[in-house]
Design a protein around this motif. Structure first.
Motif, PDB file in Angstrom:
ATOM      1  N   LEU A  90       0.832  -1.215  -0.169  1.00  0.00           N
ATOM      2  CA  LEU A  90      -0.163   0.161  -0.015  1.00  0.00           C
ATOM      3  C   LEU A  90       0.855   1.234  -0.029  1.00  0.00           C
ATOM      4  O   LEU A  90       1.846   1.355   0.587  1.00  0.00           O
ATOM      5  N   ARG A  93      -0.087   6.742   3.213  1.00  0.00           N
ATOM      6  CA  ARG A  93      -0.917   7.831   3.076  1.00  0.00           C
ATOM      7  C   ARG A  93      -0.589   8.789   4.371  1.00  0.00           C
ATOM      8  O   ARG A  93      -0.362   8.675   5.511  1.00  0.00           O
ATOM      9  N   PRO A 193      -5.050  -1.974   9.263  1.00  0.00           N
ATOM     10  CA  PRO A 193      -5.261  -3.052   8.586  1.00  0.00           C
ATOM     11  C   PRO A 193      -6.077  -2.675   7.185  1.00  0.00           C
ATOM     12  O   PRO A 193      -6.191  -1.518   7.026  1.00  0.00           O
ATOM     13  N   PRO A 194      -6.357  -3.672   6.385  1.00  0.00           N
ATOM     14  CA  PRO A 194      -6.952  -3.329   5.127  1.00  0.00           C
ATOM     15  C   PRO A 194      -8.420  -3.191   6.000  1.00  0.00           C
ATOM     16  O   PRO A 194      -8.946  -3.840   6.366  1.00  0.00           O
ATOM     17  N   TYR A 195      -8.897  -1.980   5.355  1.00  0.00           N
ATOM     18  CA  TYR A 195     -10.413  -1.517   5.941  1.00  0.00           C
ATOM     19  C   TYR A 195     -11.558  -1.369   4.900  1.00  0.00           C
ATOM     20  O   TYR A 195     -12.652  -0.920   5.463  1.00  0.00           O
ATOM     21  N   VAL A 206      -6.563   3.440  -7.303  1.00  0.00           N
ATOM     22  CA  VAL A 206      -6.136   2.611  -6.152  1.00  0.00           C
ATOM     23  C   VAL A 206      -6.566   1.203  -6.411  1.00  0.00           C
ATOM     24  O   VAL A 206      -5.883   0.130  -6.267  1.00  0.00           O
ATOM     25  N   ALA A 214      -3.940  -5.514   1.103  1.00  0.00           N
ATOM     26  CA  ALA A 214      -3.731  -4.418   1.858  1.00  0.00           C
ATOM     27  C   ALA A 214      -4.781  -3.587   1.853  1.00  0.00           C
ATOM     28  O   ALA A 214      -4.974  -2.217   2.735  1.00  0.00           O
ATOM     29  N   GLU A 245      -5.678   2.627  12.892  1.00  0.00           N
ATOM     30  CA  GLU A 245      -6.218   3.426  11.943  1.00  0.00           C
ATOM     31  C   GLU A 245      -7.425   2.670  11.241  1.00  0.00           C
ATOM     32  O   GLU A 245      -7.426   1.621  11.337  1.00  0.00           O
TER      33      GLU A 245
END
Ligand code: GLN
Length: 285
Positions: A90, A93, A193-195, A206, A214, A245
């Motif tokens: 990823l 960010r 985590p991947p959310y 994206v 991810a 996050e």
């Protein structure tokens, strides 16, 4: 042609493409071709272009077709450090820099009062951005960072070397499994985590270029939080913190889960700079 003229010509070329960040990204690409930092571009705006323009226009077209600028330059700045990135991780960010900031605050103001060496684990480290920035900012921390993807770990390893970070150790495995297996106990468990919910619409740039492992966290995006909430007691020390996050619209659902899994602990949420709820902290009493 001068740098300024190329900036203008590139902007005209991209104007119709509906790309949000193209003004900034054009400058990033030109600085990359000139092998200088973005901050120095202003100083050379009237110089003649010496790099291969065919190659430049080819990269700009790839960008126009959806490729993230970070995949062209293999670079993303995070917390003031230059990270190598590619399509195995990823892209770090800006919101996540705020997670790092909040953790540094906790380390400085709460736990170091105890004056003992602290351990931190970063679950699903990807490029290593969180673990390595925390390691560089806090050389006294002992940090372990895991990922299920060997290709991601290779990127993290490269960043550890590139940034000369001495206190991050990498482990391969799924979620908490490598920590449990190695009997690692920690004061901080950090996880971005991947959310993204499986069916949520996300931008083409994206979705088509960043690793789905991810990004997506099952139907409601909360799968990986549940995995950690079920097993945290196997790795987190008393007085420790869990730091996450989360997605901008997940506070309510996440708070419900926190009440269910942590009935006796303290917790708080934090907003990001865009005033969106973005972070969760649980303090183990
Ligand atoms: N913040 C990322 C995005 O919106 C998602 C990252 C994640 O799932 N942890 O694209």
């Amino acid at each position: 042609m001068t740098v300024n003229e190329l900036i203008k010509k590139s902007e005209d070329y991209l104007k119709e493409s509906n790309i949000i960040n193209y003004l900034a990204d054009v400058k990033i690409l030109i600085a990359f071709f000139m092998k200088i930092s973005l901050a120095k571009l202003y100083a050379v705006q009237n110089e003649r272009i010496k790099f291969n323009l065919d190659e430049y226009w080819q990269k700009l077209t790839e960008y126009q077709n959806g490729k993230p600028i970070q995949h062209i330059t293999n670079r993303q700045s995070f917390y003031g450090y230059d990270f190598y990135v590619d399509n195995n991780v990823l892209i770090p960010r800006y919101e996540t820099e705020e997670l790092v900031d909040n953790i540094i605050f906790l380390i400085d103001n709460i736990l170091t009062a105890e004056n003992k060496p602290l351990t931190l684990i970063d679950v699903g480290t990807g490029s290593g951005a969180i673990a390595i920035s925390l390691g560089l900012e806090n050389p006294q921390l002992k940090i372990y960072a895991s990922d299920i993807s060997q290709l991601a770990l290779n990127v993290a390893k490269r960043n550890i070397k590139q940034l000369k970070c001495r206190n991050v150790q990498l482990l391969k495995g799924d979620m908490l499994e490598p920590f449990i297996k190695n009997k690692i106990k920690t004061d901080f468990l950090v996880c971005n985590p991947p959310y993204i919910p499986k069916n949520q619409e996300i931008s083409y740039r994206v979705k088509n270029y960043e690793p789905h492992v991810a990004l997506f966290g099952d139907d409601d995006g909360l799968y990986f939080y549940r995995q950690i909430f079920k097993n945290w007691h196997k790795v987190v020390n008393k007085n420790g913190f869990l730091c996450f996050e989360h997605g901008y619209d997940q506070k309510k659902a996440l708070e419900k889960l926190v009440k269910e899994y942590f009935p006796d602990q303290k917790y708080f949420f934090r907003k990001d700079i865009n005033k969106k709820w973005r972070m969760l902290f649980v303090n183990i009493l």
